[in-house]
Design a protein around this motif. Structure first.
Motif, PDB file in Angstrom:
ATOM      1  N   LYS A 228       0.562  -1.545  -0.215  1.00 38.29           N
ATOM      2  CA  LYS A 228      -0.137  -0.462  -0.079  1.00 38.29           C
ATOM      3  C   LYS A 228       0.891   0.869   0.196  1.00 38.29           C
ATOM      4  O   LYS A 228       0.095   2.206  -0.362  1.00 38.29           O
ATOM      5  CB  LYS A 228      -0.901  -0.441   1.285  1.00 38.29           C
ATOM      6  N   ASP A 229       1.907   1.408   0.252  1.00 40.42           N
ATOM      7  CA  ASP A 229       3.173   2.087  -0.337  1.00 40.42           C
ATOM      8  C   ASP A 229       4.195   2.246  -0.896  1.00 40.42           C
ATOM      9  O   ASP A 229       4.981   2.977  -0.538  1.00 40.42           O
ATOM     10  CB  ASP A 229       3.632   2.430   2.319  1.00 40.42           C
ATOM     11  N   GLY A 230       3.718   1.577  -1.507  1.00 39.09           N
ATOM     12  CA  GLY A 230       4.497   1.130  -2.859  1.00 39.09           C
ATOM     13  C   GLY A 230       5.480   0.773  -2.836  1.00 39.09           C
ATOM     14  O   GLY A 230       6.985   0.607  -3.967  1.00 39.09           O
ATOM     15  N   ILE A 231       5.498   0.025  -1.705  1.00 38.18           N
ATOM     16  CA  ILE A 231       7.469  -0.872  -2.152  1.00 38.18           C
ATOM     17  C   ILE A 231       7.025  -2.453  -2.315  1.00 38.18           C
ATOM     18  O   ILE A 231       6.067  -2.265  -2.244  1.00 38.18           O
ATOM     19  CB  ILE A 231       7.839  -1.175  -0.086  1.00 38.18           C
ATOM     20  N   PHE A 232       8.407  -2.776  -3.177  1.00 40.38           N
ATOM     21  CA  PHE A 232       8.083  -3.902  -3.826  1.00 40.38           C
ATOM     22  C   PHE A 232       7.900  -5.146  -3.495  1.00 40.38           C
ATOM     23  O   PHE A 232       9.322  -4.784  -2.208  1.00 40.38           O
ATOM     24  CB  PHE A 232       9.015  -3.985  -4.975  1.00 40.38           C
ATOM     25  N   ILE A 233       7.366  -5.854  -3.494  1.00 38.98           N
ATOM     26  CA  ILE A 233       6.668  -7.362  -2.169  1.00 38.98           C
ATOM     27  C   ILE A 233       7.937  -8.487  -2.651  1.00 38.98           C
ATOM     28  O   ILE A 233       8.310  -8.698  -4.226  1.00 38.98           O
ATOM     29  CB  ILE A 233       4.798  -7.481  -2.214  1.00 38.98           C
ATOM     30  N   GLY A 237       6.363 -10.069   2.124  1.00 40.00           N
ATOM     31  CA  GLY A 237       6.498  -8.750   3.030  1.00 40.00           C
ATOM     32  C   GLY A 237       8.313  -7.243   1.943  1.00 40.00           C
ATOM     33  O   GLY A 237       7.790  -7.835   0.732  1.00 40.00           O
ATOM     34  N   ARG A 238       8.451  -6.705   2.967  1.00 41.51           N
ATOM     35  CA  ARG A 238       9.297  -6.010   2.474  1.00 41.51           C
ATOM     36  C   ARG A 238      11.194  -5.818   2.478  1.00 41.51           C
ATOM     37  O   ARG A 238      11.494  -7.197   3.445  1.00 41.51           O
ATOM     38  CB  ARG A 238       9.219  -4.826   3.037  1.00 41.51           C
ATOM     39  N   ASP A 239      11.743  -6.069   2.077  1.00 39.35           N
ATOM     40  CA  ASP A 239      12.951  -6.157   1.773  1.00 39.35           C
ATOM     41  C   ASP A 239      14.518  -5.516   1.570  1.00 39.35           C
ATOM     42  O   ASP A 239      13.781  -5.029   0.261  1.00 39.35           O
ATOM     43  CB  ASP A 239      13.680  -7.966   1.369  1.00 39.35           C
ATOM     44  N   THR A 275      15.290   5.184   3.468  1.00 38.33           N
ATOM     45  CA  THR A 275      15.274   5.136   4.982  1.00 38.33           C
ATOM     46  C   THR A 275      16.295   3.762   5.905  1.00 38.33           C
ATOM     47  O   THR A 275      16.130   3.791   7.051  1.00 38.33           O
ATOM     48  CB  THR A 275      14.034   4.886   5.221  1.00 38.33           C
ATOM     49  N   ARG A 276      16.325   2.985   4.823  1.00 37.39           N
ATOM     50  CA  ARG A 276      16.596   1.583   5.150  1.00 37.39           C
ATOM     51  C   ARG A 276      18.121   1.635   5.288  1.00 37.39           C
ATOM     52  O   ARG A 276      18.686   0.944   6.029  1.00 37.39           O
ATOM     53  CB  ARG A 276      16.767   0.444   4.336  1.00 37.39           C
ATOM     54  N   VAL A 277      19.313   3.165   5.406  1.00 36.89           N
ATOM     55  CA  VAL A 277      20.051   3.128   5.304  1.00 36.89           C
ATOM     56  C   VAL A 277      20.365   4.119   6.530  1.00 36.89           C
ATOM     57  O   VAL A 277      20.160   5.034   6.446  1.00 36.89           O
ATOM     58  CB  VAL A 277      21.139   4.054   3.796  1.00 36.89           C
ATOM     59  N   ARG A 278      21.237   2.881   7.402  1.00 34.55           N
ATOM     60  CA  ARG A 278      21.567   4.451   8.729  1.00 34.55           C
ATOM     61  C   ARG A 278      22.572   5.500   8.333  1.00 34.55           C
ATOM     62  O   ARG A 278      23.385   5.348   7.537  1.00 34.55           O
ATOM     63  CB  ARG A 278      22.085   2.911   9.673  1.00 34.55           C
ATOM     64  N   GLU A 279      22.561   5.769   9.796  1.00 34.65           N
ATOM     65  CA  GLU A 279      24.026   6.901   9.237  1.00 34.65           C
ATOM     66  C   GLU A 279      25.199   6.549   9.749  1.00 34.65           C
ATOM     67  O   GLU A 279      25.921   7.072   8.551  1.00 34.65           O
ATOM     68  CB  GLU A 279      23.712   7.860  10.535  1.00 34.65           C
ATOM     69  N   ASN A 280      24.944   5.503   9.530  1.00 36.55           N
ATOM     70  CA  ASN A 280      26.666   4.597   9.507  1.00 36.55           C
ATOM     71  C   ASN A 280      26.816   3.406   7.946  1.00 36.55           C
ATOM     72  O   ASN A 280      27.697   3.828   8.007  1.00 36.55           O
ATOM     73  CB  ASN A 280      26.941   3.595  10.992  1.00 36.55           C
ATOM     74  N   GLY A 281      25.404   3.873   7.056  1.00 35.05           N
ATOM     75  CA  GLY A 281      25.901   3.289   6.127  1.00 35.05           C
ATOM     76  C   GLY A 281      25.841   2.165   6.039  1.00 35.05           C
ATOM     77  O   GLY A 281      25.178   1.309   5.186  1.00 35.05           O
ATOM     78  N   ASP A 287      13.068  -7.104  10.418  1.00 33.49           N
ATOM     79  CA  ASP A 287      11.970  -7.134   9.573  1.00 33.49           C
ATOM     80  C   ASP A 287      11.935  -7.729   7.554  1.00 33.49           C
ATOM     81  O   ASP A 287      11.254  -7.841   7.055  1.00 33.49           O
ATOM     82  CB  ASP A 287      10.728  -6.172   9.781  1.00 33.49           C
ATOM     83  N   ASN A 288      13.262  -7.877   7.092  1.00 28.85           N
ATOM     84  CA  ASN A 288      13.174  -8.211   5.879  1.00 28.85           C
ATOM     85  C   ASN A 288      13.163  -9.488   5.705  1.00 28.85           C
ATOM     86  O   ASN A 288      12.864 -10.889   6.423  1.00 28.85           O
ATOM     87  CB  ASN A 288      14.568  -8.028   5.609  1.00 28.85           C
TER      88      ASN A 288
END
Length: 342
Positions: A228-233, A237-239, A275-281, A287-288
């Motif tokens: 529903k949020d446009g993320i490829f399944i 789920g999300r990966d 949003t899945r890339v943390r500040e440290n990279g 939840d993948n």
């Protein structure tokens, strides 16, 4: 090469280019032109070190020390692209051996020979045979198109002419197994986009409108496999690795074949990926459904991990094409983390 030292310089250079581009009229860009914007050392790291061995094997074939299947040979096509884009024709010529080794194992039906993988599975059954063929063909078609966009077409002309009938037989084999693509890969939508890329880029290389139409059909199907949020399944789920793969493969296809409906779907998928890339990279795997959490084994039995090369490529290409500084910054963070933890 210490990639951590060049990372900030790379980002600053790109941002400077985009500051100018923000005020410049947008115009179509070829993939050759886009890849030329990426520094040579960075591009080499993203493409991978897929130098064919004495048998012409790359990837898992090379690691296994024997022929397993065609799909892994796609790495040789990527190094051809690297050589063409950077003008290193010696590297491209050497990598072409991987393409020749693959077609040396083409069967009469257009598919490719396959043996049992170390994990006990095989690309011998029809669906798997179709899949491994389109995994190879998606990069072969891409390599040929990038060559034709470059100043080096003459250098490769005779080899391309020689490979075209073999490519046509191979993509015809894939087309005959179209139903297996929908049946076997709809749960892993990145493969739908890989198949679409194979049909579209081989169709353009061979000037075959039917193949191009099949590509568009697969893209339309792939776009139904979003939440529903446009993320490829992926696997329900999300990966954070395979979402990037869908972005990358569909976006590469869109550089050669206009697919505005796919490009319209990109902003939401890219925004989540950032949003899945943390500040440290580090790429967050919380939840993948497939990678980084021990849920799925590779051909050699190890748990599948995040493919940092694909994450960085997807965000870099999107950032370059759309003047998106947040995507470029996330790509930088992920690249620096990846290089430090190899």
């Amino acid at each position: 090469m210490n990639y951590r030292h060049i990372a900030p310089l790379f980002l600053l250079a790109l941002i400077a280019c985009h500051a100018w581009a923000d005020n410049a009229p947008r115009k179509p860009v070829t993939e050759y032109e886009l890849l030329r914007r990426i520094p040579k050392e960075r591009l080499r790291a993203l493409i991978g070190e897929s130098k064919p061995d004495a048998q012409g094997f790359v990837g898992t074939n090379q690691r296994a020390g024997q022929w397993l299947e065609a799909g892994t040979q796609r790495g040789s096509c990527r190094v051809v692209i690297y050589g063409v884009v950077t003008g290193d024709l010696a590297a491209a010529d050497d990598a072409w051996r991987g393409i020749e080794a693959t077609f040396a194992r083409q069967r009469d039906d257009g598919g490719f020979e396959a043996n049992v993988r170390p994990n006990g599975t095989s690309a011998k059954p029809l669906g798997a045979a179709v899949e491994t063929a389109y995994f190879f063909l998606q990069e072969l078609g891409r390599a040929i198109l990038v060559i034709r966009q470059s100043p080096h077409e003459k250098h490769f002309h005779d080899r391309i002419v020689a490979v075209e009938p073999k490519m046509r037989r191979a993509i015809a084999f894939v087309a005959a197994g179209y139903d297996t693509i929908i049946k076997n890969s709809s749960h892993a939508v990145n493969r739908i986009f890989i198949a679409a890329k194979a049909f579209g880029l081989c169709g353009l290389a061979l000037k075959d409108e039917q193949l191009i139409a099949t590509s568009r059909k697969l893209v339309a199907h792939g776009l139904t496999r979003r939440d529903k949020d446009g993320i490829f399944i992926e696997n329900g789920g999300r990966d954070s690795s395979y979402n990037a793969a869908s972005i990358l493969f569909g976006q590469t296809l869109a550089l050669h074949l206009p697919i505005p409906e796919f490009e319209a779907a990109l902003p939401k998928a890219v925004a989540w990926q950032i949003t899945r890339v943390r500040e440290n990279g580090e790429v967050d795997v919380t939840d993948n459904t497939r990678t980084g959490v021990g849920k799925e084994p590779s051909y050699f039995g190890e748990p599948k991990r995040v493919n940092y090369g694909e994450v960085v490529q997807a965000l870099t290409m999107y950032g370059l094409l759309h003047n998106d500084k947040s995507a470029l910054a996330a790509a930088e963070r992920a690249f620096t983390y990846w290089q430090a933890h190899k």
